[in-house]
Scaffold this motif. Structure first.
Motif, mmCIF file in Angstrom:
data_model
loop_
_atom_site.group_PDB
_atom_site.id
_atom_site.type_symbol
_atom_site.label_atom_id
_atom_site.label_comp_id
_atom_site.label_asym_id
_atom_site.label_seq_id
_atom_site.Cartn_x
_atom_site.Cartn_y
_atom_site.Cartn_z
ATOM 1 N N ASP A 33 0.869 -1.169 0.000
ATOM 2 C CA ASP A 33 0.000 0.000 0.000
ATOM 3 C C ASP A 33 0.911 1.226 0.000
ATOM 4 O O ASP A 33 1.600 1.510 0.980
ATOM 5 C CB ASP A 33 -0.876 -0.052 1.266
ATOM 6 N N GLY A 34 0.908 1.938 -1.132
ATOM 7 C CA GLY A 34 1.799 3.089 -1.283
ATOM 8 C C GLY A 34 1.066 4.416 -1.208
ATOM 9 O O GLY A 34 1.521 5.406 -1.799
ATOM 10 N N ASP A 87 5.010 -7.904 -5.808
ATOM 11 C CA ASP A 87 4.119 -8.350 -6.881
ATOM 12 C C ASP A 87 3.118 -7.267 -7.256
ATOM 13 O O ASP A 87 2.761 -7.131 -8.421
ATOM 14 C CB ASP A 87 3.382 -9.627 -6.452
ATOM 15 N N ALA A 88 2.650 -6.522 -6.273
ATOM 16 C CA ALA A 88 1.670 -5.462 -6.558
ATOM 17 C C ALA A 88 1.971 -4.238 -5.699
ATOM 18 O O ALA A 88 2.452 -4.366 -4.565
ATOM 19 C CB ALA A 88 0.251 -5.962 -6.277
ATOM 20 N N TYR A 89 1.696 -3.067 -6.261
ATOM 21 C CA TYR A 89 1.918 -1.800 -5.545
ATOM 22 C C TYR A 89 0.752 -0.880 -5.903
ATOM 23 O O TYR A 89 0.437 -0.685 -7.077
ATOM 24 C CB TYR A 89 3.243 -1.169 -5.995
ATOM 25 N N LEU A 90 0.089 -0.348 -4.882
ATOM 26 C CA LEU A 90 -1.045 0.540 -5.119
ATOM 27 C C LEU A 90 -0.679 1.932 -4.644
ATOM 28 O O LEU A 90 -0.146 2.084 -3.542
ATOM 29 C CB LEU A 90 -2.274 0.064 -4.340
ATOM 30 N N GLY A 91 -0.970 2.923 -5.474
ATOM 31 C CA GLY A 91 -0.623 4.293 -5.088
ATOM 32 C C GLY A 91 -1.699 5.280 -5.492
ATOM 33 O O GLY A 91 -2.637 4.954 -6.226
ATOM 34 N N CYS A 92 -1.559 6.502 -4.967
ATOM 35 C CA CYS A 92 -2.473 7.579 -5.375
ATOM 36 C C CYS A 92 -1.645 8.837 -5.595
ATOM 37 O O CYS A 92 -0.504 8.936 -5.147
ATOM 38 C CB CYS A 92 -3.557 7.820 -4.323
ATOM 39 N N PHE A 93 -2.263 9.785 -6.294
ATOM 40 C CA PHE A 93 -1.561 11.027 -6.630
ATOM 41 C C PHE A 93 -2.143 12.226 -5.891
ATOM 42 O O PHE A 93 -1.613 13.325 -5.982
ATOM 43 C CB PHE A 93 -1.629 11.262 -8.146
#
Ligand code: PLP
Length: 422
Positions: A234-235, A252-258
């Protein structure tokens, strides 16, 4: 078309303005480029729209937009409002009237550049919560399969896994970790000890929302991968604050927001899933492309009509960030964060919940003053100094984020407010 051309020009002007900033000190001190050069950062501050009579310390919730982000978004909105009749409705993925059908290759390529992924591994989302749900919902887990996470995750990162537990009988383990943390090794040992042969997923925040702790994600992912565990990060708090290299981390997975540290409009995020894993993730929102694997990122990005002007703002936020440079942004954020924590540590009435090991901290400081609640501290900041950090409830005081639009004087004034209460 005129408005559209204007939108493109306005980015050029913003970039030009930033290009005129001196870079001589960065050449002299590459380890902390320009972090303590007030003149440089005063020019950067001028690029933001924030009112000058208030001090914003809460980009950990939602960021402040640089003017070029706002301009680009509004110009594109105007363009659509004015010239939507120009839309010839071609299926060539280049039309910029609605998102949700377009492959958004230009934007996905910029996002990929930001985290060292490839565009095929990137799907655009609205935020971290829906990116995380795409992953949790898209993975097949059997009853009894374990998901390991910490007891300090944000609900947006956790919720999808709680559904997985309730609906499919997976076992979600919220492993307690310290607050404050004292070392990366301590957290690593706790989480590795919790892994069992039944563990199928490790999901943790790269940076913990309620303390600002940077977890040893590279080491954790290495150990989890060795055991065949799918790793998800969780980024939400990292993008635009610390540098991210998904290939180096090897998650394997990376979630981000701007919309937090990048200063993009709200409702902008991404999902990264490693090339050899993304093909196995079921989509949650299905449209024409749901089963077309030649562009995996597009498979998830095609999710019904969306708001293109917001994506234009997002793109401008990446341009702005790149124009300054991720290293400089991080160095400044860290410099101001450290100045704050150093001042707080000197005050015996203050308890800090951010890690005691400074190498695990960047721009988030969480602390309280003896005898106060977070709400009281937040209120005192506002009434005494028109400053806006965010309450963390009764025990943990406030979360105080420092960003590139803040400066040394604001940190020093904040320390005076704390002193007045202690
Ligand atoms: C660690 C973490 N995860 C997830 C979220 C939710 O982010 P979003 O609102 O982009 O879904 C937040 C928001 O503060 C967060 O701090």
């Amino acid at each position: 078309m005129t408005s559209r051309r204007k939108a493109i020009q306005s980015i050029g002007l913003g970039a030009l303005a930033l290009s005129t900033l001196s870079t001589t000190r960065s050449e002299a001190r590459p380890e902390m480029p320009l972090a303590d050069d007030p003149a440089f950062w005063a020019k950067v501050r001028d690029q933001f729209m924030l009112a000058k009579d208030k001090v914003f310390f809460n980009p950990g919730t939602v960021g402040a937009m640089p003017r070029m982000v706002y301009d680009r978004m509004v110009e594109h909105l105007k363009y659509i409002g004015t010239d939507v009749a120009d839309w010839a409705y071609k299926d060539d993925n280049k039309e910029e009237f609605i998102s949700g059908y377009n492959n958004l290759m230009t934007i996905r390529t910029k996002v990929a550049g930001l985290i060292n992924g490839t565009a095929a591994e990137i799907a655009m989302t609205d935020n971290v919560t829906n990116g995380m749900n795409y992953v949790s919902n898209g993975l097949n887990l059997q009853p009894g399969d374990e998901i390991i996470t910490t007891d300090q995750e944000h609900g947006g990162g956790l919720g999808g896994w709680q559904v997985k537990e309730k609906r499919y009988g997976a076992v979600l383990k919220l492993v307690p970790i310290p607050k404050p943390m004292h070392s990366a090794q301590e957290v690593y040992d706790i989480l590795v000890k919790a892994m069992t042969p039944k563990t199928k997923v490790l999901m943790v925040s790269h940076m913990i929302t309620g303390s600002g702790a940077i977890l040893p994600v590279k080491e954790l992912c290495a150990e989890a991968s060795r055991r065949g565990i799918f790793t998800v990060l969780d980024g939400a708090q990292t993008v635009g604050q610390i540098k991210i290299d998904v290939k180096d981390i090897n998650c394997d997975a990376y979630l981000g927001c701007f919309h937090k540290w990048m200063g993009a409009p709200a409702g902008t995020g991404f999902m990264y899933v490693k090339a050899d894993k993304i093909k196995d993730i079921w989509t949650t929102i299905a449209s024409y492309r749901w089963n077309q694997h030649e562009d995996e990122g597009f498979r998830f990005t095609q999710r019904g009509t969306g708001n293109f002007p917001v994506l234009k703002g997002l793109e401008a936020s990446i341009d702005f960030h790149n124009e300054i440079g991720a290293d400089k942004v991080y160095a400044r954020i860290k410099f101001l964060g450290e100045r704050l924590r150093t001042g707080l540590r000197a005050n015996k009435k203050v308890k800090i919940f951010s890690p005691t090991d400074e190498s695990m901290c960047a721009g988030i400081s969480v602390y309280n003053v003896e005898g106060r609640t977070g709400a009281q501290l937040q209120e005192a900041y506002w009434t005494q100094a028109r400053m806006r950090p965010r309450s963390q409830g009764d025990t943990f005081g406030v979360r105080h984020c420092t960003h590139i639009f803040n400066n040394e004087a604001e940190i020093d004034r904040a320390l005076e407010v704390v002193k007045s209460l202690s």
